[in-house]
Design a protein around this motif. Structure first.
Motif, short mmCIF file in Angstrom:
data_model
loop_
_atom_site.label_atom_id
_atom_site.label_comp_id
_atom_site.label_asym_id
_atom_site.label_seq_id
_atom_site.Cartn_x
_atom_site.Cartn_y
_atom_site.Cartn_z
N LEU A 46 0.83 -1.20 0.00
CA LEU A 46 0.00 0.00 0.00
C LEU A 46 0.87 1.26 0.00
O LEU A 46 1.81 1.36 0.77
N ILE A 48 1.03 4.65 1.12
CA ILE A 48 0.38 5.62 2.01
C ILE A 48 1.43 6.60 2.52
O ILE A 48 2.51 6.19 2.94
N ASP A 53 -0.60 10.16 10.29
CA ASP A 53 -1.38 9.17 11.02
C ASP A 53 -1.79 9.68 12.40
O ASP A 53 -1.33 9.23 13.42
N LYS B 368 2.13 0.86 9.32
CA LYS B 368 1.40 0.90 8.05
C LYS B 368 -0.11 0.84 8.32
O LYS B 368 -0.90 1.53 7.67
N VAL B 370 -1.68 1.83 11.00
CA VAL B 370 -2.13 3.10 11.59
C VAL B 370 -2.29 4.15 10.48
O VAL B 370 -3.26 4.93 10.47
N ALA B 371 -1.37 4.14 9.51
CA ALA B 371 -1.47 5.09 8.38
C ALA B 371 -2.70 4.76 7.53
O ALA B 371 -3.42 5.67 7.09
N ALA B 372 -2.97 3.47 7.32
CA ALA B 372 -4.16 3.09 6.54
C ALA B 372 -5.43 3.51 7.27
O ALA B 372 -6.41 3.93 6.65
N ARG B 373 -5.39 3.42 8.59
CA ARG B 373 -6.53 3.84 9.40
C ARG B 373 -6.80 5.34 9.21
O ARG B 373 -7.93 5.77 9.03
N SER B 374 -5.74 6.12 9.23
CA SER B 374 -5.89 7.57 9.05
C SER B 374 -6.44 7.90 7.67
O SER B 374 -7.29 8.80 7.54
N ILE B 377 -10.11 7.25 7.68
CA ILE B 377 -10.85 8.31 8.40
C ILE B 377 -11.03 9.53 7.48
O ILE B 377 -12.13 10.09 7.39
N ARG B 378 -9.96 9.90 6.79
CA ARG B 378 -10.06 11.06 5.88
C ARG B 378 -11.09 10.81 4.79
O ARG B 378 -11.88 11.71 4.45
N LEU B 423 -12.56 1.57 13.24
CA LEU B 423 -11.34 2.24 12.78
C LEU B 423 -11.53 3.75 12.74
O LEU B 423 -10.61 4.51 13.05
N THR B 424 -12.72 4.21 12.34
CA THR B 424 -12.97 5.65 12.20
C THR B 424 -13.55 6.27 13.47
O THR B 424 -13.64 7.49 13.57
#
Lengths: 98, 472
Positions: A46, A48, A53, B368, B370-374, B377-378, B423-424
């Protein structure tokens, strides 16, 4: 780089997590790890941006107040101790004198 | 008459109590008798009557009438991971089989203050890890609609008790869908509030950045009634959101967003059909939306779940409380207590969490995720600029047979629609949208609505449109 779990890896993780995985359980754990890590490993590809974060939450702080009266929780808490001397939690000695 | 009382909703029972059509004692007696019959193993323990609480609730209703809380005198079933002082709270684990709570969870305190009664503690997946209540150390809960099938999880006991009318309503907890999943499988309402709206103090932690207590009820009005009592900031939980954290949302819903691409794979065609029919019946404008991060969301969820679970469960070491096995050395005490006390899925997640947090892999996995989670959310925040709520089926299929999903990954994949709300941090509800036929049995399926953080009222509005209730 997808991780491949080996029996030794699983044993090492178990030791770190203060668990014992028996020889009989080991093959199943290794096979399940392969499948699960294979699935969650999709994140590795991915693209990202890092550094963004931040979760949309803020920690809230309480105002300092008077603590509870000393000892009010003690009887209930010591009741759950597996081993105790009076109100003190008793554990194995870990440092020898000799 | 007695057994009928247990099948009431909170709203109906509150009305009957005030109209003197039944007493608190009669309502308790009917629910208690029903809970004792428990044909689906929803309960791990049914409590004896608390006479003082029953009498106090009756006195309040007699004195205050409509001004008494709607929950006054209402018997509720409580998931076994929510602490009630003096009662066992085992999280369906041998590790805490005999652990007695030393304090009330904040949610329990609020229910007590409202005059609610506690009927018993309900079965669940051990430490809220699973999706079918098959991971309980004390045996699975079965589905009231077909006892060969699972009740869902992890709050399977709480959902089955409400569906089988052995409780008026119940509390569960939702980490990746644990309130909504069993609500969908059992044909009841399950609500996961905005993260931080109900205190987690006294909830045995699974994954702390996802966990929320949520009501499981027979109607949307009942879910709202419980939420209205339970919500609010708490000095004992620093993640509860202070007043004014969110914009003032109206409860109106005009536009529903549907992430169509997420619905294209692995969905039961009957579930899709029921979903489309339920959406049309709301009369709202339906808009297709794209949330690209939905695709990696499940993987991100599980990585974070493993990490937080392994961290939270490290406190259970056989030293201060819980299962305490003894060996030669202190290390043996830890190893034996944890190895004997934890079940298989719990051990699996602890090991996986230890792995994803280990020095060589934390960047590739945890950071990774945590970044995917953010990113997710966006994307959700962006989608809510054009739609009021987002809808999906709650689960891809109706309840499956006990033992059918024995490999852990196939069970994890069932959570694809529910984990995004955790997650959100967004509120989400599951309400029944119909049934599908399986081997001659009608099995319930649920529709899920998600709204922006803080817009919990919106999911009540749209859920009530599906059930045909008038809320406002």
């Amino acid at each position: 780089m997808t991780a491949h779990a080996t029996p030794d890896d699983v044993k090492k993780l178990a030791a770190l997590a203060r668990l014992t995985v028996s020889e009989e359980e080991l093959p199943a754990f290794v096979a399940e790890f392969e499948a699960i890590l294979g699935y969650v490993g999709q994140l590795e590809t991915l693209d990202i941006a890092a550094g963004s974060d931040i979760l949309p939450y803020a920690n809230t702080f309480r105002t300092e107040g008077t603590p509870h009266e000393k000892g009010v929780w003690t009887p209930d808490i010591v009741k759950a101790f597996p081993n105790r001397e009076g109100d003190a939690l008793s554990v194995k000695q870990i440092i020898a004198n000799d | 008459m007695e057994s009928n009382l247990a099948s009431l909703t909170i709203t109906e029972a509150a009305r009957k109590l005030r109209a003197k059509e039944c007493t608190v004692r009669e309502l308790w007696g009917a629910c208690h008798a029903a809970a004792k019959t428990d044909a689906v193993h929803a309960y791990l323990e049914v409590f004896d009557a608390d006479d003082a609480a029953i009498d106090a609730a009756q006195a309040r209703i007699d004195a205050e009438g409509e001004n008494a809380s709607v929950l006054c005198g209402i018997p509720l079933a409580i998931k076994d991971n929510i602490l009630i002082k003096g009662k066992v709270a085992s999280a369906a684990s041998e590790m805490l089989e005999h652990y007695e709570a030393t304090y009330d969870a904040t949610a329990i305190k609020k229910l007590r203050n409202a005059g609610a009664l506690f009927l018993g503690r309900t079965n669940m997946d051990e430490f809220a890890l699973g999706g079918s209540t098959e991971n309980s150390a004390f045996g699975p809960t079965t589905n009231p609609h077909d006892t060969d099938r699972v009740a869902g999880g992890t709050s399977g006991g709480s959902a089955a008790a409400v569906a089988a009318h052995t409780a008026i309503a119940s509390l569960g907890s939702d980490t990746g869908g644990s309130v909504r999943n069993p609500a969908s499988y059992c044909g009841v309402v399950g609500f996961k509030p905005t993260y931080g709206s109900i205190s987690r103090s006294g909830l045995i932690a699974a994954a702390s950045s996802f966990d929320q207590i949520g009501p499981i009820t027979k109607t949307v009005a009942d879910a709202k009634a419980l939420f209205d009592v339970l919500r609010g900031t708490d000095v004992l939980d620093s993640s509860t959101a202070p007043e004014g954290s969110y914009p003032e949302f109206t409860h109106e819903v005009k536009t529903i967003g549907v992430p169509r691409s997420l619905l294209e794979q692995g969905l039961d065609p009957y579930v899709v059909q029921a979903f489309n029919t339920a959406l049309e019946a709301t009369g709202c404008k339906i808009v297709d939306i794209e949330i690209p991060s939905n695709k990696p969301a499940l993987a991100a969820y599980y990585i974070i779940n493993f990490a937080e679970v392994s961290t939270n469960l490290s406190r259970l070491d056989g030293i201060r409380y819980g299962h305490a096995a003894r060996g030669e050395t202190l290390l043996d005490d830890y190893l034996l207590s944890r190895t004997e006390g934890f079940g298989k899925e719990t051990k699996r997640r602890i090991l996986l969490g230890t792995f994803v947090l280990s020095a060589g892999y934390i960047d590739a996995y945890y950071r990774k995720a945590v970044a995917a989670r953010s990113a997710l959310i966006r994307e959700f925040d962006e989608a809510f600029k054009t739609v009021d709520v987002i809808a999906t089926p709650t689960m891809p299929t109706p309840a499956f047979k006990i033992g059918e999903k024995s490999d852990p990954l196939s069970l994890y994949l069932e959570d694809v629609f529910t984990v995004t709300a955790n997650l959100t941090g967004m509120p989400a509800i599951s309400v029944p949208m119909g049934t599908v036929d399986r081997e001659g049995t009608k099995l319930p399926i649920g529709i899920q609505f998600t709204a922006p953080r803080g817009a919990d009222e919106r999911v009540f509005t749209i859920a009530a449109a599906v059930t045909g209730e008038q809320l406002y």
